[in-house]
Design an enzyme around this catalytic site. Structure first.
Site, PDB file in Angstrom:
ATOM      1  CG  HIS A   1      -0.290  -0.114   2.534  1.00 25.46           C
ATOM      2  ND1 HIS A   1       0.097  -1.323   3.054  1.00 25.46           N
ATOM      3  CD2 HIS A   1       0.064   0.822   3.457  1.00 25.46           C
ATOM      4  CE1 HIS A   1       0.659  -1.133   4.235  1.00 25.46           C
ATOM      5  NE2 HIS A   1       0.652   0.163   4.507  1.00 25.46           N
TER       6      HIS A   1
ATOM      7  CG  HIS B   1       0.593   5.633   4.003  1.00 23.95           C
ATOM      8  ND1 HIS B   1      -0.233   5.582   5.100  1.00 23.95           N
ATOM      9  CD2 HIS B   1       1.381   4.536   4.069  1.00 23.95           C
ATOM     10  CE1 HIS B   1       0.054   4.490   5.810  1.00 23.95           C
ATOM     11  NE2 HIS B   1       1.035   3.846   5.207  1.00 23.95           N
TER      12      HIS B   1
HETATM   13  P1  5GP Z   1       1.797   0.735   7.447  1.00 21.63           P
HETATM   14  O1  5GP Z   1       1.746  -0.756   7.184  1.00 21.63           O
HETATM   15  O2  5GP Z   1       1.874   1.536   6.191  1.00 21.63           O
HETATM   16  O3  5GP Z   1       2.837   1.119   8.452  1.00 21.63           O
HETATM   17  O4  5GP Z   1       0.459   1.138   8.193  1.00 21.63           O
HETATM   18  C1  5GP Z   1      -0.787   0.587   7.856  1.00 21.63           C
HETATM   19  C2  5GP Z   1      -1.812   1.692   7.715  1.00 21.63           C
HETATM   20  O5  5GP Z   1      -3.072   1.067   7.587  1.00 21.63           O
HETATM   21  C3  5GP Z   1      -1.900   2.646   8.911  1.00 21.63           C
HETATM   22  O6  5GP Z   1      -1.839   3.983   8.428  1.00 21.63           O
HETATM   23  C4  5GP Z   1      -3.246   2.334   9.540  1.00 21.63           C
HETATM   24  O7  5GP Z   1      -3.879   3.472  10.053  1.00 21.63           O
HETATM   25  C5  5GP Z   1      -4.017   1.737   8.376  1.00 21.63           C
HETATM   26  N1  5GP Z   1      -4.999   0.745   8.792  1.00 21.63           N
HETATM   27  C6  5GP Z   1      -4.796  -0.271   9.680  1.00 21.63           C
HETATM   28  N2  5GP Z   1      -5.910  -1.001   9.803  1.00 21.63           N
HETATM   29  C7  5GP Z   1      -6.832  -0.462   8.975  1.00 21.63           C
HETATM   30  C8  5GP Z   1      -8.193  -0.793   8.672  1.00 21.63           C
HETATM   31  O8  5GP Z   1      -8.788  -1.749   9.191  1.00 21.63           O
HETATM   32  N3  5GP Z   1      -8.821   0.007   7.763  1.00 21.63           N
HETATM   33  C9  5GP Z   1      -8.208   1.072   7.177  1.00 21.63           C
HETATM   34  N4  5GP Z   1      -8.927   1.774   6.308  1.00 21.63           N
HETATM   35  N5  5GP Z   1      -6.922   1.419   7.433  1.00 21.63           N
HETATM   36  C10 5GP Z   1      -6.256   0.655   8.330  1.00 21.63           C
END
Ligand code: 5GP
Length: 138
Positions: A102, A104
């Protein structure tokens, strides 16, 4: 490391848990981050499985990046932003928490810092922001 088909974003893709979707095409999905570090913070993912940048195919990357660019323009227009920050993390040591690739997308305003990570957003506010992004996409 193997792809885990039960990660949260795989469940979102299958519709097993809710998400606030703002855009999708055949290959990618964009939806709002539930812990937004800026108003309009969203995530772009490929619809096919890969853990992160390290195991993604060129085809997955090119589809996702095209959607990241499209949504970058949309969030700037929707929030009158002067810039956009793109973040992407790989493996736990690299800051990754959800193991489905993903990106951001964070609209930015001059002099305004990102909020700290890990704070749940207000779902009504996120829904309003999603509507603005959909409107900017036309
Ligand atoms: P990363 O893996 O990029 O460090 O963080 C994962 C991102 O996914 C975080 O910004 C967190 O807020 C988001 N996130 C985690 N769980 C969920 C979810 O169930 N739904 C959504 N829409 N975002 C999520």
């Amino acid at each position: 490391m193997a792809y885990d088909p039960d990660n949260i974003f795989a469940k979102i893709l299958r519709g097993e848990i809710p998400s606030t979707r703002v855009y999708e095409d055949d290959d990618t999905l964009a939806f709002m981050d539930i812990m937004p570090r800026a108003d309009g913070h969203l995530l772009v993912i490929p619809k096919t499985p890969c853990r992160n940048l390290l195991d993604a195919s060129p085809t997955q990357l090119s589809a996702v990046m095209a959607t990241v660019q499209k949504l970058g323009h949309a969030v700037m227009a929707a929030f009158g932003a002067e810039g956009v920050t793109i973040q992407q993390f790989n493996e736990a040591a690299g800051g990754q928490e959800v193991f489905h690739l993903h990106f951001h997308v964070l609209p930015r305003h001059e002099g305004v810092r990102l909020r700290p990570p890990g704070q749940m957003g207000d779902m009504a506010a996120i829904a309003e922001q999603a509507e603005k992004i959909r409107a900017a996409l036309g």
